[in-house]
Scaffold this active site. Structure first.
Site, PDB file in Angstrom:
ATOM      1  N   HIS A   7       9.029  -2.498   0.380  1.00 22.20           N
ATOM      2  CA  HIS A   7       7.797  -1.996  -0.210  1.00 22.20           C
ATOM      3  C   HIS A   7       6.788  -3.144  -0.263  1.00 22.20           C
ATOM      4  O   HIS A   7       7.113  -4.303   0.036  1.00 22.20           O
ATOM      5  CB  HIS A   7       8.044  -1.425  -1.609  1.00 22.20           C
ATOM      6  CG  HIS A   7       8.570  -0.022  -1.591  1.00 22.20           C
ATOM      7  ND1 HIS A   7       7.839   1.043  -1.095  1.00 22.20           N
ATOM      8  CD2 HIS A   7       9.752   0.506  -1.997  1.00 22.20           C
ATOM      9  CE1 HIS A   7       8.537   2.151  -1.198  1.00 22.20           C
ATOM     10  NE2 HIS A   7       9.710   1.855  -1.743  1.00 22.20           N
ATOM     11  N   ASP A  11       0.102  -2.677   0.930  1.00 21.88           N
ATOM     12  CA  ASP A  11      -0.097  -1.294   1.345  1.00 21.88           C
ATOM     13  C   ASP A  11      -1.508  -1.017   1.848  1.00 21.88           C
ATOM     14  O   ASP A  11      -1.688  -0.410   2.905  1.00 21.88           O
ATOM     15  CB  ASP A  11       0.195  -0.343   0.184  1.00 21.88           C
ATOM     16  CG  ASP A  11       1.679  -0.056   0.021  1.00 21.88           C
ATOM     17  OD1 ASP A  11       2.462  -0.456   0.892  1.00 21.88           O
ATOM     18  OD2 ASP A  11       2.049   0.575  -0.984  1.00 21.88           O
TER      19      ASP A  11
END
Length: 389
Positions: free
Chosen positions: A136, A166
Site C-alpha cells: 500500500h 497513491d
C-alpha cells in the site's frame, strides 16, 4: 470530433474528443480516471457485474460512464477488446501479469489498435524483486525515502495520509504519462505502454530533497530542517481556542513581518537561520500564538506577507472566502468535493456528473462503440455484460 456518446453535448475540457477505457480498481487508478475525465476525456469505466445498489458518493469515480463486464468470460474480454479498437487509451491497476492472463494485456489490446496507449498502475512497478508483493501507499513511500523524512523530531515517521504514493506519485503520475503518450502518438501513429509505479512517483516527488542532501543541506533527522517543521518560522501553532494556524515566513522580509505582527522581541529572533536556536524560538512563538484565537490571528495576519493561513478542516475549507471566490469546491448530489483543476482559459474542465452505478451505462456505451442491439442482447443473455437494475 463529435461522437454519439451517452454524454453527447456535455464534452468540455482540453481532452474532449479522447476516448479512454478504465479497468476499474481502487485508489490511484480512479484518481487518474477522475483527472482525465475532469479534463473532458470520455472515460468508460469497466466495472464488475454486481447487484444494483444506491447512487455512489465516491468523488473519485465522477464524470465517467460505467459498463459492467464479466472479465472471466471470453465474451466479456472480447467486449473490452472491441472497445480498445475505437479507444485512444486504456489503463489498469492490477498486479503485473493479471491482464495478460485475462487476455487484456498490452499485446492483446494493441494488436487491435496499434495506436492505443496502455497505462499500467502498480506500487512496485512491472518488474523487480518486489513486483509481485502486496503493498500500500505507506510501503511505497517508505522505499522511496519519503516516509523517513516526515515526522516530528525524535519521533517516528508519520504517514502523510496516502497523498504521496497513491495520488501524487501514482494516479497523477499515470495521468501525466497517458497524456504524454497520447501527444507522442499523434506524431508517431504508435501507442506504447506506460509503467507507472508509485515507488517511482514518490521518489520523483522527493527530487528537491535529494538536491538538499547532495549539497550538504539535509541531515537524516526528522523535524530538523527548513520545511519539515524544524524551523520556528515554518510550522503549525495551536491557538487559544484549541485550533491551529500555520506560517511559512522563509524570506527575510516575510520573517520581519511575522516578528512585527506577533510583537516578539526582534533582537531575540534575529538569527533566523541559526538552526541551533530554532527549538527555543519555536517555544516562544508557541506561547505567543496561544494568546489569541485562530480567528483573532486571521484578523491580524491573513492576506499579509507573513505567509499565513488558518489550518482548516475538511468541513471548514469549502467555506473559506478565498475558496468560495475561486469556486475551489463544488457540491454535486449533496456531496461537497474539489472542483476540476487546473483551470484553462479557453477549454475549461469541469464536474459534469456524479459517479454512476456499475453498469448504469452498459447499453448506451456499447451502442456508441458500434455494438448492434442484437449483439448487446446476446452479451446480456450470456452474462458477459450487465446493467444496473
Amino acid at each position: 470530433m463529435a461522437r454519439n456518446t451517452p454524454w453527447e453535448g456535455t464534452e468540455v475540457g482540453p481532452l474532449s474528443g479522447y476516448r479512454i477505457v478504465e479497468l476499474a480498481g481502487i485508489g490511484p487508478g480512479p484518481f487518474c480516471g477522475m483527472m482525465l475525465s475532469d479534463m473532458g476525456a470520455e472515460v468508460i469505466r469497466v466495472d464488475r457485474i454486481a447487484p444494483g445498489g444506491g447512487r455512489s458518493r465516491d468523488v473519485l469515480n465522477r464524470n465517467r460512464s460505467s459498463i459492467a463486464v464479466d472479465l472471466k468470460q471470453p465474451e466479456g474480454v472480447g467486449t473490452v477488446l472491441r472497445l480498445c479498437e475505437k479507444a485512444d487509451a486504456i489503463f489498469e491497476g492490477f498486479r503485473p501479469g493479471v491482464t495478460e492472463r485475462l487476455g487484456l494485456g498490452p499485446e492483446h489490446c494493441m494488436a487491435r489498435n496499434p495506436k492505443l496507449v496502455y497505462g499500467r498502475m502498480t506500487g512496485w512497478g512491472q518488474d523487480g524483486p518486489m513486483a509481485q508483493a502486496a503493498g500500500h501507499d505507506i510501503n511505497y513511500i517508505a522505499l522511496s525515502g519519503a516516509l523517513d523524512a516526515i515526522g516530528p523530531k525524535g519521533g517516528k515517521p508519520v504517514p502523510p495520509l496516502n497523498l504521496v504514493g497513491d495520488f501524487g506519485g501514482g494516479g497523477m503520475l499515470l495521468a501525466f504519462g497517458i497524456v504524454c503518450a497520447l501527444l507522442e502518438a499523434q506524431k508517431s501513429g504508435k501507442g506504447q505502454v506506460i509503467d507507472a509505479a508509485m515507488v517511482d512517483g514518490a521518489s520523483t516527488l522527493m527530487s528537491m530533497f535529494f538536491t538538499m542532501k547532495a549539497s550538504g543541506g539535509w541531515r537524516e533527522e526528522r523535524g530538523s530542517h527548513l520545511l519539515d517543521g524544524g524551523a520556528h518560522f515554518y510550522d503549525t501553532y495551536e491557538t487559544a481556542d484549541g485550533k491551529h494556524v500555520c506560517i511559512g515566513s522563509i524570506e527575510p522580509q516575510f520573517y520581519a513581518e511575522l516578528l512585527q505582527k506577533t510583537g516578539v522581541d526582534v533582537a531575540r529572533f534575529r538569527p533566523q537561520m541559526d538552526a541551533g536556536q530554532w527549538p527555543v524560538l519555536k517555544e516562544e512563538l508557541a506561547r505567543v500564538f496561544r494568546t489569541k484565537t485562530r480567528d483573532e490571528w486571521r484578523a491580524i495576519m491573513e492576506g499579509s506577507d507573513v505567509c499565513f493561513a488558518p489550518v482548516l478542516s475538511l468541513s471548514e475549507a469549502p467555506a473559506h472566502p478565498h475558496n468560495v471566490h475561486r469556486k475551489t469546491f463544488v457540491e454535486l448530489d449533496g456531496v461537497v468535493q474539489p472542483a476540476a483543476a487546473p483551470r484553462f482559459s479557453r477549454t475549461p474542465g469541469g464536474v459534469r456528473h456524479a459517479a454512476r452505478r456499475p453498469g448504469e451505462d452498459t447499453d448506451a456505451v456499447l451502442a456508441s462503440f458500434g455494438f448492434s442491439a442484437a449483439e448487446i442482447a446476446d452479451l446480456h443473455a450470456r452474462g458477459a455484460v450487465g446493467r444496473d437494475q
